[in-house]
Design an enzyme around this catalytic site. Structure first.
Site, PDB file in Angstrom:
ATOM      1  CD1 TRP A 106      -3.925   5.277  -3.841  1.00 39.07           C
ATOM      2  CD2 TRP A 106      -5.235   6.116  -5.202  1.00 39.07           C
ATOM      3  NE1 TRP A 106      -3.650   4.952  -4.946  1.00 39.07           N
ATOM      4  CE2 TRP A 106      -4.028   5.427  -5.838  1.00 39.07           C
ATOM      5  CE3 TRP A 106      -5.915   7.130  -5.899  1.00 39.07           C
ATOM      6  CZ2 TRP A 106      -4.154   5.681  -7.324  1.00 39.07           C
ATOM      7  CZ3 TRP A 106      -6.049   7.084  -7.264  1.00 39.07           C
ATOM      8  CH2 TRP A 106      -4.870   6.411  -8.009  1.00 39.07           C
ATOM      9  CG  ASP A 174     -10.263   3.680  -2.192  1.00 37.53           C
ATOM     10  OD1 ASP A 174     -10.565   2.631  -2.824  1.00 37.53           O
ATOM     11  OD2 ASP A 174      -9.782   4.616  -2.780  1.00 37.53           O
ATOM     12  CE  LYS A 198      -5.069   0.263  -8.451  1.00 37.81           C
ATOM     13  NZ  LYS A 198      -5.770   1.251  -7.843  1.00 37.81           N
TER      14      LYS A 198
HETATM   15  C1  LIG Z   1      -6.211   2.804  -8.185  1.00 38.69           C
HETATM   16  C2  LIG Z   1      -6.848   3.096  -6.927  1.00 38.69           C
HETATM   17  C3  LIG Z   1      -7.841   4.168  -7.099  1.00 38.69           C
HETATM   18  C4  LIG Z   1      -8.230   4.711  -8.406  1.00 38.69           C
HETATM   19  O1  LIG Z   1      -8.871   4.020  -9.027  1.00 38.69           O
HETATM   20  P1  LIG Z   1      -9.467   4.128 -10.567  1.00 38.69           P
HETATM   21  O2  LIG Z   1     -10.221   3.055 -10.789  1.00 38.69           O
HETATM   22  O3  LIG Z   1      -8.281   4.397 -11.486  1.00 38.69           O
HETATM   23  O4  LIG Z   1     -10.294   5.607 -10.473  1.00 38.69           O
HETATM   24  C5  LIG Z   1      -8.442   4.778  -5.944  1.00 38.69           C
HETATM   25  N1  LIG Z   1      -8.172   4.185  -4.736  1.00 38.69           N
HETATM   26  C6  LIG Z   1      -7.038   3.398  -4.343  1.00 38.69           C
HETATM   27  C7  LIG Z   1      -6.663   2.818  -3.052  1.00 38.69           C
HETATM   28  C8  LIG Z   1      -6.547   2.909  -5.665  1.00 38.69           C
HETATM   29  O5  LIG Z   1      -5.406   2.007  -5.532  1.00 38.69           O
END
Ligand SMILES: *Cc1c(COP(=O)(O)O)cnc(C)c1O
Length: 362
Positions: A106, A174, A198
């Site tokens: 990521w 993030d 998530k």
């Molecule tokens: C799942 C995830 C993403 C991507 O998220 P999307 O909503 O599919 O764009 C980005 N960063 C992390 C840490 C993730 O777990």
């Protein structure tokens, strides 16, 4: 109505488990929202009905995360992946440099997008350990536009336990896969972003927390829909927001508050992760891939030396209603996601199976 789910244990990495009461309230709102006789799917976003959803969701984020007065709460489209480019577009000048930590899949994606807008320096990397650890000593230049970290690497199974010290530059994170899972000083961050799917709701919406004081400092022209300032001004209603996804976030936030907020859910999350990691460590047939101090409490990764045993245990998991336990294809083995809504009982059932398996194979 709930019986079909009784035998399922959902360890999916995302989209992932949400509280049962959220599913029930969301379903009811599709048919009859707040006793209006209307579906949540057919009301205008500029109605008082929906404005109050947005307002309550925003306020619950501020309350649960204990944000400061300069931090604005936005609900935006496009997933966390859009933030990989929206952050540098709003914060990074073409001739400037942003510092990024390189901790896995990521972080790599975020770095790639930032390079489209300016320079990137790697402040710390765990690439040489194949992303099984978190870098310890960061090197952040004082003139960096910001420092970006990925607080939880969902695929590698690592997590920052100590957020880097104050480096004197804006801090961007993030938090897609550990948002609202543990107590952090959220007020320290200048930007926090997280896809909702998530740990806080349905796919289709991002939470973005932004310190308004760091905006307006780049000299490029930013397209209207990508400029955070426009979203702040319009209260996340610059265009039609993802109405239903925002509503599911609201329901999940209400649930979290009822559980006792972030502190209470952290206690539960520690119990779940503690139980699972203790089991992994106790039986040599299982092998945790991540340095112990950097293990994620949201996504636990382990492998077995013997791939035939992995296959056998996957079959046992399947027979016992365990969903989403197979590891990411880039890591192999198993990945057990332990998001807020996952009950401790699911981890107990899994670890009982693990112990039984280990004793037979030991
Ligand atoms: C799942 C995830 C993403 C991507 O998220 P999307 O909503 O599919 O764009 C980005 N960063 C992390 C840490 C993730 O777990």
């Amino acid at each position: 109505m709930t019986t079909a789910k009784a035998t399922i244990h959902n360890f999916n990495a995302g989209p992932s488990i949400l509280p049962q009461e959220v599913f029930e309230a969301a379903s009811a709102a599709v048919l009859n929202f707040n006793n209006t006789g209307l579906s949540i799917l057919e009301i205008g976003h500029r109605t008082e009905l929906f404005e109050s959803v947005m307002e309550e969701a925003r306020n619950l984020v501020k309350e649960l995360m204990q944000l400061n007065a300069d931090q604005e709460v936005l609900f935006l489209h496009g997933g966390a992946t859009t933030q990989f480019m929206q952050v540098p577009m709003n914060l990074l000048n073409e001739n400037s440099t942003a510092a990024y930590t390189e901790t896995g899949t990521w972080a790599d994606k975020a770095i790639k997008e930032a390079k489209l807008f300016g320079n990137v320096s790697i402040a710390g990397s765990s690439k040489e350990t194949n992303f099984t650890s978190i870098p310890k000593n960061l090197n952040v230049n004082s003139d960096a536009a910001y420092l970006h970290i990925t607080t939880n690497e969902t695929i590698a199974g690592t997590q920052w336990k100590n957020i880097p010290c104050d480096c004197g530059v804006p801090l961007v994170a993030d938090m897609s896969s550990d948002i609202l899972s543990r107590q952090l000083d959220f007020s320290r961050f200048d930007i926090i972003y997280a896809g909702a799917q998530k740990n806080m709701g349905a796919a289709g919406v991002n939470l973005v927390v932004v310190n308004k004081n760091i905006l307006g400092k780049v000299n490029r022209t930013i397209p209207t829909i990508l400029d955070y300032r426009n979203h702040i001004k319009e209260g996340s209603m610059l265009n039609t927001p993802p109405v239903f996804a925002v509503y599911v976030v609201l329901l999940t936030l209400r649930w979290l508050k009822k559980q006792g907020g972030v502190a209470a859910i952290e206690t539960l999350n520690n119990q779940k992760a503690g139980l699972l990691y203790n089991t992994i460590d106790q039986y040599p047939v299982f092998h945790g891939t991540v340095a112990k101090e950097d293990r994620s409490y949201m996504n636990a990764v382990f492998v077995m030396e013997n791939k035939d045993l992995e296959k056998e245990f996957l079959g046992i998991c399947k027979e016992n209603g365990m969903i989403g336990v197979k590891g990411h294809r880039s890591v192999g083995g198993f990945r057990i996601s332990l998001y807020n809504a996952l009950p401790l009982s699911s981890v107990q059932v899994l670890t009982d199976l693990m112990i039984d398996f280990a004793k037979r194979k030991g």
